[in-house]
Design a protein around this motif. Structure first.
Motif, PDB file in Angstrom:
ATOM      1  N   LEU A 158       4.475   3.581 -13.331  1.00 25.62           N
ATOM      2  CA  LEU A 158       3.584   4.164 -12.336  1.00 25.62           C
ATOM      3  C   LEU A 158       4.325   4.377 -11.014  1.00 25.62           C
ATOM      4  O   LEU A 158       4.234   5.446 -10.407  1.00 25.62           O
ATOM      5  CB  LEU A 158       2.354   3.278 -12.125  1.00 25.62           C
ATOM      6  CG  LEU A 158       1.350   3.777 -11.090  1.00 25.62           C
ATOM      7  CD1 LEU A 158       0.789   5.139 -11.477  1.00 25.62           C
ATOM      8  CD2 LEU A 158       0.234   2.757 -10.909  1.00 25.62           C
ATOM      9  N   GLY A 159       5.070   3.374 -10.561  1.00 27.70           N
ATOM     10  CA  GLY A 159       5.832   3.514  -9.323  1.00 27.70           C
ATOM     11  C   GLY A 159       6.874   4.613  -9.418  1.00 27.70           C
ATOM     12  O   GLY A 159       7.028   5.428  -8.499  1.00 27.70           O
ATOM     13  N   GLN A 198       2.897  -6.195  -6.599  1.00 24.31           N
ATOM     14  CA  GLN A 198       3.437  -4.848  -6.454  1.00 24.31           C
ATOM     15  C   GLN A 198       4.939  -4.775  -6.689  1.00 24.31           C
ATOM     16  O   GLN A 198       5.525  -3.705  -6.595  1.00 24.31           O
ATOM     17  CB  GLN A 198       3.134  -4.310  -5.060  1.00 24.31           C
ATOM     18  CG  GLN A 198       1.722  -3.828  -4.891  1.00 24.31           C
ATOM     19  CD  GLN A 198       1.703  -2.638  -3.973  1.00 24.31           C
ATOM     20  OE1 GLN A 198       2.328  -2.640  -2.933  1.00 24.31           O
ATOM     21  NE2 GLN A 198       0.994  -1.608  -4.375  1.00 24.31           N
ATOM     22  N   GLY A 205      10.034   0.375  -9.649  1.00 27.79           N
ATOM     23  CA  GLY A 205       9.974   1.723 -10.220  1.00 27.79           C
ATOM     24  C   GLY A 205      10.235   2.785  -9.167  1.00 27.79           C
ATOM     25  O   GLY A 205      10.982   3.742  -9.401  1.00 27.79           O
ATOM     26  N   GLU A 224       5.096   8.057  -9.430  1.00 23.96           N
ATOM     27  CA  GLU A 224       4.602   8.458  -8.117  1.00 23.96           C
ATOM     28  C   GLU A 224       5.744   8.811  -7.169  1.00 23.96           C
ATOM     29  O   GLU A 224       5.605   9.702  -6.339  1.00 23.96           O
ATOM     30  CB  GLU A 224       3.686   7.377  -7.564  1.00 23.96           C
ATOM     31  CG  GLU A 224       2.388   7.334  -8.354  1.00 23.96           C
ATOM     32  CD  GLU A 224       1.346   6.369  -7.820  1.00 23.96           C
ATOM     33  OE1 GLU A 224       1.591   5.692  -6.797  1.00 23.96           O
ATOM     34  OE2 GLU A 224       0.282   6.293  -8.444  1.00 23.96           O
ATOM     35  N   GLY A 265       4.178   5.465 -19.511  1.00 28.30           N
ATOM     36  CA  GLY A 265       3.149   4.768 -18.740  1.00 28.30           C
ATOM     37  C   GLY A 265       1.817   4.707 -19.465  1.00 28.30           C
ATOM     38  O   GLY A 265       1.134   3.682 -19.448  1.00 28.30           O
ATOM     39  N   ARG A 325       6.874  -4.891  -9.415  1.00 29.90           N
ATOM     40  CA  ARG A 325       7.300  -3.976 -10.482  1.00 29.90           C
ATOM     41  C   ARG A 325       7.089  -2.518 -10.071  1.00 29.90           C
ATOM     42  O   ARG A 325       7.906  -1.663 -10.371  1.00 29.90           O
ATOM     43  CB  ARG A 325       6.538  -4.282 -11.786  1.00 29.90           C
ATOM     44  CG  ARG A 325       6.742  -5.675 -12.312  1.00 29.90           C
ATOM     45  CD  ARG A 325       8.140  -5.952 -12.855  1.00 29.90           C
ATOM     46  NE  ARG A 325       8.374  -5.105 -14.007  1.00 29.90           N
ATOM     47  CZ  ARG A 325       9.530  -4.481 -14.245  1.00 29.90           C
ATOM     48  NH1 ARG A 325      10.543  -4.621 -13.461  1.00 29.90           N
ATOM     49  NH2 ARG A 325       9.667  -3.707 -15.298  1.00 29.90           N
ATOM     50  N   TYR A 326       5.994  -2.231  -9.382  1.00 26.16           N
ATOM     51  CA  TYR A 326       5.732  -0.883  -8.882  1.00 26.16           C
ATOM     52  C   TYR A 326       6.859  -0.469  -7.920  1.00 26.16           C
ATOM     53  O   TYR A 326       7.418   0.627  -8.033  1.00 26.16           O
ATOM     54  CB  TYR A 326       4.376  -0.857  -8.173  1.00 26.16           C
ATOM     55  CG  TYR A 326       4.019   0.467  -7.552  1.00 26.16           C
ATOM     56  CD1 TYR A 326       3.328   1.426  -8.277  1.00 26.16           C
ATOM     57  CD2 TYR A 326       4.354   0.755  -6.234  1.00 26.16           C
ATOM     58  CE1 TYR A 326       2.985   2.648  -7.716  1.00 26.16           C
ATOM     59  CE2 TYR A 326       4.012   1.974  -5.661  1.00 26.16           C
ATOM     60  CZ  TYR A 326       3.332   2.910  -6.404  1.00 26.16           C
ATOM     61  OH  TYR A 326       2.994   4.123  -5.842  1.00 26.16           O
ATOM     62  N   SER A 383       2.610   0.320 -17.851  1.00 26.15           N
ATOM     63  CA  SER A 383       3.617  -0.290 -16.998  1.00 26.15           C
ATOM     64  C   SER A 383       3.466   0.108 -15.530  1.00 26.15           C
ATOM     65  O   SER A 383       3.407   1.300 -15.200  1.00 26.15           O
ATOM     66  CB  SER A 383       5.008   0.123 -17.493  1.00 26.15           C
ATOM     67  OG  SER A 383       6.005  -0.147 -16.538  1.00 26.15           O
ATOM     68  N   THR A 384       3.433  -0.885 -14.640  1.00 31.64           N
ATOM     69  CA  THR A 384       3.383  -0.583 -13.206  1.00 31.64           C
ATOM     70  C   THR A 384       4.737  -0.065 -12.727  1.00 31.64           C
ATOM     71  O   THR A 384       4.799   0.679 -11.755  1.00 31.64           O
ATOM     72  CB  THR A 384       2.956  -1.808 -12.379  1.00 31.64           C
ATOM     73  OG1 THR A 384       3.818  -2.897 -12.675  1.00 31.64           O
ATOM     74  CG2 THR A 384       1.521  -2.184 -12.661  1.00 31.64           C
ATOM     75  N   PHE A 385       5.830  -0.434 -13.412  1.00 30.48           N
ATOM     76  CA  PHE A 385       7.143   0.130 -13.102  1.00 30.48           C
ATOM     77  C   PHE A 385       7.092   1.646 -13.306  1.00 30.48           C
ATOM     78  O   PHE A 385       7.516   2.407 -12.441  1.00 30.48           O
ATOM     79  CB  PHE A 385       8.213  -0.491 -14.011  1.00 30.48           C
ATOM     80  CG  PHE A 385       9.587   0.065 -13.792  1.00 30.48           C
ATOM     81  CD1 PHE A 385      10.488  -0.594 -12.974  1.00 30.48           C
ATOM     82  CD2 PHE A 385       9.996   1.240 -14.413  1.00 30.48           C
ATOM     83  CE1 PHE A 385      11.759  -0.082 -12.761  1.00 30.48           C
ATOM     84  CE2 PHE A 385      11.255   1.761 -14.212  1.00 30.48           C
ATOM     85  CZ  PHE A 385      12.145   1.096 -13.384  1.00 30.48           C
TER      86      PHE A 385
END
Length: 134
Positions: free
Chosen positions: A33-34, A82, A88, A37, A24, A84-85, A29-31
């Motif tokens: 990040l998701g 959102q 993830g 988290e 990340g 891609r998030y 990458s928002t993937f």
């Protein structure tokens, strides 16, 4: 009351979380990040990555289903930044529960030769080994 979720070993989850942090930071990458988290939520508790629903340190199966449902609503709903998030989050939660074998990793973009046209279509088909043809 919902039963606790069956998850991969804490050491395996921690190692994957560390790998996602590195990826990340490198890619933004928002993937990632998701996925990070979602794994952090599984290991530490707190607010769900998509629903914001608070849980303690022991994540229940019901809480995971709620997050997966929220992820699917984003992924398959109206186009959203959102998406891609949420992908993830979904991949990480499914992997952590042994539903998918591969750990969460963002898909690599197709090579220029794989984009569009007939070559692009052919490149996305999977060939089965000859022995599976009959």
């Amino acid at each position: 009351m919902s039963s606790p979720a069956r998850l991969r070993e804490p050491e395996v989850l921690a190692a994957q979380l560390s790998a996602l942090r590195t990826e990340g930071k490198r890619t933004g990458s928002t993937f990632c990040l998701g996925a990070m988290e979602a794994l952090r939520w599984l290991t530490e508790g707190g607010p769900g990555p998509l629903t914001g629903a608070l849980i303690g340190r022991s994540v229940t199966f019901r809480a995971i289903v709620r997050e997966l449902s929220a992820a699917e609503a984003v992924i398959y709903g109206h186009p959203s930044e959102q998406r891609r998030y949420a992908e993830g989050v979904e991949h990480a939660l499914m992997w952590a529960q042994f539903t998918t074998p591969a750990p969460p990793a963002p898909p690599t973009p197709p090579a220029p030769s794989e984009r569009g046209g007939r070559a692009g279509v052919a490149a996305h088909h999977t060939r089965l080994p000859r022995s599976t043809y009959g």
